[in-house]
Write a protein that holds these residues in place. Structure first.
Motif, short mmCIF file in Angstrom:
data_model
loop_
_atom_site.label_atom_id
_atom_site.label_comp_id
_atom_site.label_asym_id
_atom_site.label_seq_id
_atom_site.Cartn_x
_atom_site.Cartn_y
_atom_site.Cartn_z
N VAL A 83 -5.21 -2.97 -1.94
CA VAL A 83 -4.62 -3.97 -1.44
C VAL A 83 -5.08 -4.99 -0.18
O VAL A 83 -6.16 -3.89 0.69
CB VAL A 83 -3.04 -3.83 -0.70
CG1 VAL A 83 -2.67 -4.65 -0.30
CG2 VAL A 83 -2.22 -2.36 -1.26
N GLU A 85 -9.66 -4.83 3.59
CA GLU A 85 -8.37 -3.18 2.45
C GLU A 85 -7.47 -3.24 3.18
O GLU A 85 -7.93 -2.58 4.22
CB GLU A 85 -9.45 -2.48 1.75
CG GLU A 85 -7.93 -1.92 1.05
CD GLU A 85 -8.99 -0.73 0.16
OE1 GLU A 85 -10.67 -0.07 0.42
OE2 GLU A 85 -7.80 0.38 -0.48
N ARG A 117 1.69 7.00 5.07
CA ARG A 117 2.18 6.93 3.65
C ARG A 117 3.63 7.38 3.75
O ARG A 117 4.64 6.16 2.87
CB ARG A 117 0.72 6.41 2.97
CG ARG A 117 1.73 5.24 1.56
CD ARG A 117 0.74 5.70 0.86
NE ARG A 117 0.87 7.40 -0.10
CZ ARG A 117 2.06 7.10 -0.92
NH1 ARG A 117 2.61 6.16 -1.52
NH2 ARG A 117 2.04 8.25 -2.00
N SER A 132 0.77 -1.57 -0.06
CA SER A 132 0.00 0.00 -0.10
C SER A 132 1.08 1.33 -0.33
O SER A 132 0.08 2.21 -0.72
CB SER A 132 -0.67 -0.19 1.07
OG SER A 132 -1.83 1.39 1.61
N ARG A 151 -4.94 -0.41 3.81
CA ARG A 151 -4.69 1.01 2.85
C ARG A 151 -4.00 2.07 4.37
O ARG A 151 -4.65 1.99 4.95
CB ARG A 151 -5.80 1.70 2.83
CG ARG A 151 -5.41 2.58 1.65
CD ARG A 151 -6.79 3.85 0.96
NE ARG A 151 -7.91 3.04 0.29
CZ ARG A 151 -6.91 2.47 -1.03
NH1 ARG A 151 -6.02 3.75 -1.27
NH2 ARG A 151 -7.87 1.77 -2.47
#
Ligand code: 13P
Ligand code: SF4
Length: 315
Positions: free
Chosen positions: A79, A282, A290, A71, A284
């Protein structure tokens, strides 16, 4: 109703096409998962595959930090982790808050985190590494002090190889801990001509008995290219499926039958099919974690291409 593996596999392949999905599986996955996957590999290989895929959906058959890494690298893709409870106890041995506190104690240290860590921990780190490139990443660092988290055994192995000043975090892999030196010695006695290959997550007393210390893909390459006909395998037993499939004439002996990672085994064909059908669960990684984590992961991938990115420089 129990669906037999062959129809289940066909149903997965059909759904995979409809979803424009790719199935990535770690070397420790169950045999039937490895057989249905598009790619089987180690953490480094799989993160490269995730970064390069054109699929819309990535089904990660592995553990949570691996899906997070996908991700981090592919924010526009969906993902999926077919069982959201598939975690890594070693990754859970350090939190971002723990790491921030340690960094306050060692303000000048470069922080290298093993990929077996949460996205939040990666976001607090300067460089990421896997077992395949930890030695090279640390060797490339032009720093007087390095803080290595969370695996104390991979960290101490890298320290022994590089001679660098490395501060260790006391994390470990419970699965690799189950491989005891006595078990390896017993296997060596049983198979005196066998080559012993172990993963660097093993305890130092086990590493001391090994002929080679390799990541899981390193072991796959070694098995395929060396003359060794018998190999004692000091890592999670799931890899023996791939080793035997690719080298049917060679013999692979688990160093210990106890080296089974229960989290890796949570992923089943049923769960892969359900996750493709429902596009869930999922994984994320939210911003800004990130983007910060991506810097550490990108520095690792850049090092593999022979590029060096000092801390603080955007790639
Ligand atoms: P590699 O496959 O990257 O060697 O890692 C082993 C591992 O423990 C993954 O959880
Ligand atoms: Fe984590 Fe060890 Fe399982 Fe790998 S084998 S996922 S390091 S617990």
């Amino acid at each position: 109703m129990t669906i037999h593996p062959a129809p289940l596999t066909s149903a997965i392949l059909q759904l995979k096409r409809e979803r424009n999905a790719v199935i990535l599986a770690h070397n420790y996955q169950l045999p039937e998962i490895q057989d249905v996957a598009d790619f089987v590999g180690d953490s480094l290989d799989l993160s490269r595959k995730a970064a390069g895929t054109t699929a819309d959906v990535v089904v990660f058959c592995g553990v949570h930090f691996m899906a997070e890494t996908a991700s981090i690298l592919c924010p526009d893709k969906t993902v999926l982790l077919p069982d959201i409870r598939a975690g890594c106890p070693m990754a859970d041995m350090i939190t971002a808050e723990d790491l921030r506190a340690k960094k306050r104690e060692l303000p000048d240290a470069a922080v290298v985190c093993y990929v077996n860590s949460s996205a939040e921990v990666k976001a607090e780190s300067d460089y990421c590494c896997t077992s395949a490139n930890a030695e090279a990443i640390v060797n490339n660092l032009d720093r007087d002090q390095i803080l290595f988290v969370p695996d104390q055994y991979l960290g101490s192995y890298v320290r022994s190889r590089t001679g660098k000043n490395i501060e260790l975090w006391p994390g470990f892999c419970p699965t690799h801990m189950r491989i005891q030196p006595e078990a390896v010695l017993a296997r060596k006695k049983e198979y005196p001509r066998a080559t012993v290959v172990v993963h660097p997550e093993c305890r130092p007393e086990v590493i001391a008995l090994a002929d080679r210390v390799l990541s899981t893909n390193g072991l796959v390459t070694f098995a395929g290219t060396s003359d060794a006909e018998e190999i004692i395998v000091g890592t999670e037993v799931g890899i023996i499926h791939r080793l035997s499939k690719e080298n049917p004439r060679k013999r692979f002996i688990p160093a210990s039958d106890l080296a089974v990672c229960p989290n890796m085994k949570r992923i089943t064909l049923d769960k892969v099919m359900t996750s493709l059908r429902e596009l869930a669960p999922e994984v994320r990684v939210p911003e800004p974690v990130r983007s910060r984590a991506r810097l550490a992961v990108d520095r690792m991938l850049a090092a593999g291409r022979g590029e060096y990115a000092p801390r603080g420089r955007q790639l």
